[in-house]
Each structure stands twice: as C-alpha cells, then as structure tokens.
Design an enzyme around this catalytic site. Structure first.
Site, short mmCIF file in Angstrom:
data_model
loop_
_atom_site.label_atom_id
_atom_site.label_comp_id
_atom_site.label_asym_id
_atom_site.label_seq_id
_atom_site.Cartn_x
_atom_site.Cartn_y
_atom_site.Cartn_z
N CYS A 1 -14.65 -6.35 3.35
CA CYS A 1 -14.37 -5.69 2.07
C CYS A 1 -15.17 -4.39 2.01
O CYS A 1 -16.40 -4.42 1.99
CB CYS A 1 -14.74 -6.60 0.90
SG CYS A 1 -14.54 -5.84 -0.72
N CYS B 1 -9.52 -0.99 -3.18
CA CYS B 1 -9.67 -1.73 -1.93
C CYS B 1 -10.15 -0.75 -0.87
O CYS B 1 -9.42 0.17 -0.50
CB CYS B 1 -8.35 -2.37 -1.52
SG CYS B 1 -8.41 -3.23 0.07
N GLU C 1 -3.82 -7.22 -2.95
CA GLU C 1 -4.68 -7.84 -1.93
C GLU C 1 -4.32 -9.30 -1.74
O GLU C 1 -4.15 -10.04 -2.72
CB GLU C 1 -6.15 -7.71 -2.33
CG GLU C 1 -6.69 -6.29 -2.28
CD GLU C 1 -8.20 -6.26 -2.27
OE1 GLU C 1 -8.81 -6.94 -1.40
OE2 GLU C 1 -8.77 -5.55 -3.11
N HIS D 1 -3.39 -4.84 7.04
CA HIS D 1 -2.85 -4.00 5.98
C HIS D 1 -1.45 -3.52 6.35
O HIS D 1 -1.16 -3.24 7.52
CB HIS D 1 -3.74 -2.78 5.74
CG HIS D 1 -5.07 -3.13 5.16
ND1 HIS D 1 -5.29 -3.24 3.80
CD2 HIS D 1 -6.25 -3.43 5.76
CE1 HIS D 1 -6.55 -3.58 3.59
NE2 HIS D 1 -7.16 -3.70 4.76
N GLY E 1 -8.30 -1.05 2.39
CA GLY E 1 -6.94 -0.56 2.13
C GLY E 1 -6.89 0.95 2.06
O GLY E 1 -5.93 1.58 2.53
#
Length: 278
Positions: free
Chosen positions: A71, A221, A212, A163, A224
C-alpha cells in the site's frame, strides 16, 4: 488495544505499534474495526512490526480481512509514524513488505515528517506475473469485455499488487460502484485486481478514481497512482513524471528511465490515537 488512525490523502488505515503489542487474529480485527458504523472506520488495518532485514515491517489487511501485498499511501504513514514517534530516527528508511523491502526518503520539517518519497521499485508488466490470464505476454491497451457487456481498453501493471488501468473521458461521472466490482472479479484476474479509471488532463497531469480489491472505492491508492502513471506513459498519453489527482489529494509519480524504478511522493497525516476493547 492502542491504535492510531492515519491517512495518506484520504486513504485511511488503523495502525498498531507492534513494537509494543501484537493483536491476535488481525484479519478478523480488520473487518471489525474498519466498519465505519460499528468500528473505528478505515480502509483496513496496518501492523507496524520489528524486522530482521529492515528498519521495520508493514503487515497490511484490507477492510474485508484479506491480506494486502503493498500500500503506497499506507507505507508513507508508516514512515511518518516510526520517525515522529521515535521508533526509528532516520530520514532514509527501509521498510519490509510482502512485496519486498521499500526505501523511503522522509522530508523533515520542524522535527516531523511532512511528506515521504517512496521507491516503489520497477513495475511488473509480464501478464503471468501480475497475474493476468491473457494470450499475450503483456496487456497494453487491449480490448476486454466486462460481464455487463462494456468494452474497456485496459493496461495491466503490478506494483507489488495487480492493477488494471483504463482511460475514460469523465472520471467524476463514472458509475464506479457498478464497473469497479465486475472488473475486480473478472475471470481474467485469478487474484482479483485493483481497477483504475483515468482521465488524462495533460502530458504532466492525470485524474484517477480507483476501486480497490477487498476495500471498494477509496479516496486514494498509492500503488494505483503508480500503475496509472506507468500505463499513461506506456500508451504515450503522458511523460514519465506526472501529478496524479485523486479524490483525497495529489501524488507525484516519477518513472525513472535509467533505473526503471517508480518513485511516489505525497503527504502522511495523523488523525487521532485511541484505545479499543478487543
């Protein structure tokens, strides 16, 4: 249990200092505490643990209890936590994650961390390693049909977690609660996927909304944003350094041409400390 609520541009997590305490059953705890009506409210739970190979370790659980590999917003908050709370007094940190050891450069102002620049490592583009079930070795601007019949032109990237990026004209008006889940659970993604919808503003700016896996729509994110920046550059829509505008704020992402590493920079913020009966 003592905990700290923190957020990185609105992507909020509950942090537990495991140098002092280790909660049992963290997966179940993440589900309970993440509930915004009956718990603390968050996108998940992050444990800050001692590490044998780095300055500290980050263990992440999504709001549904599933384990998160990485993360970007969360790791910036880990950097601020360990420095501001005196666990590790270094302006360059090594943090162990399930996606490897990440290097954090802390911007210190008046004795506290104001922002963090993270070396997220190189993007993974090989479909089998993302993982994506696809006939070609890479998934770059490929047409895919969703279960509801929509055709999305997708580019797939792993930044330690999978992703799927698609480009749209209107991000704000997008029916994300409809399109996000059906792509998250699309059969081509054996481990589900984080779905990013991106509007290109200029060669230096993009806007992004994200669905997510395990958490639904979040305000930001980090991984992301990195994946979206890589996808934008791969498709010739931007350069390799972009500002990413997310619902909760902005991140700057730089995909280094010489090293192939992706760097992400943004803020990290304390919200409050608390104690809860578990």
């Amino acid at each position: 249990m003592q905990f700290t609520k923190m957020h990185g541009i609105g992507n909020d997590y509950i942090y537990v200092n495991c140098f002092q305490q280790t909660p049992a059953h963290p997966s179940e705890l993440a589900v309970r505490l993440s509930d915004r009506h009956f718990g603390v409210g968050s996108d998940g739970l992050i444990l800050i643990q001692p590490s044998d190979v780095a300055d500290c370790k980050m263990e992440m659980f999504n709001a549904d209890g599933s384990i998160g590999m990485m993360c970007g917003n969360g790791i910036r908050c880990v950097g601020k936590y360990v420095y501001d709370r005196g666990l590790v007094k270094k302006d360059v940190l090594q943090v162990e994650t399930r996606s490897g050891i990440k290097t954090l450069h802390l911007n210190i102002q008046d004795g506290t961390v104001s922002s963090v620049r993270v070396n997220m490592g190189p993007p993974e583009l090989e479909a089998a390693k993302i993982p994506v079930q696809f006939l070609k070795e890479r998934v770059i601007n490929e047409a895919v049909q969703s279960p509801s019949g929509n055709i999305w032109y997708i580019t797939c990237v792993s930044m330690g977690n999978p992703h799927c990026v698609t480009f749209v004209e209107d991000v704000d008006g997008l029916d994300l609660p409809r399109f996000g889940p059906e792509m998250e659970h699309h059969e081509m993604f054996p481990e589900q996927v984080n779905m990013e919808f991106v509007r290109v503003i200029s060669p230096e700016e993009i806007q992004m909304r994200v669905w997510e896996r395990g958490s639904g729509e979040t305000w930001a994110c980090g991984t992301g944003a990195c994946a979206s920046a890589v996808a934008s550059a791969l498709n010739g829509r931007t350069g390799r350094r972009v500002t990413v505008h997310l619902k909760g704020g902005d991140l700057v992402v730089d995909w280094d041409e010489q090293t192939n590493d992706v760097f992400m920079e943004g803020p990290a913020t304390f919200v409050f400390d608390g104690t809860i009966e578990i």
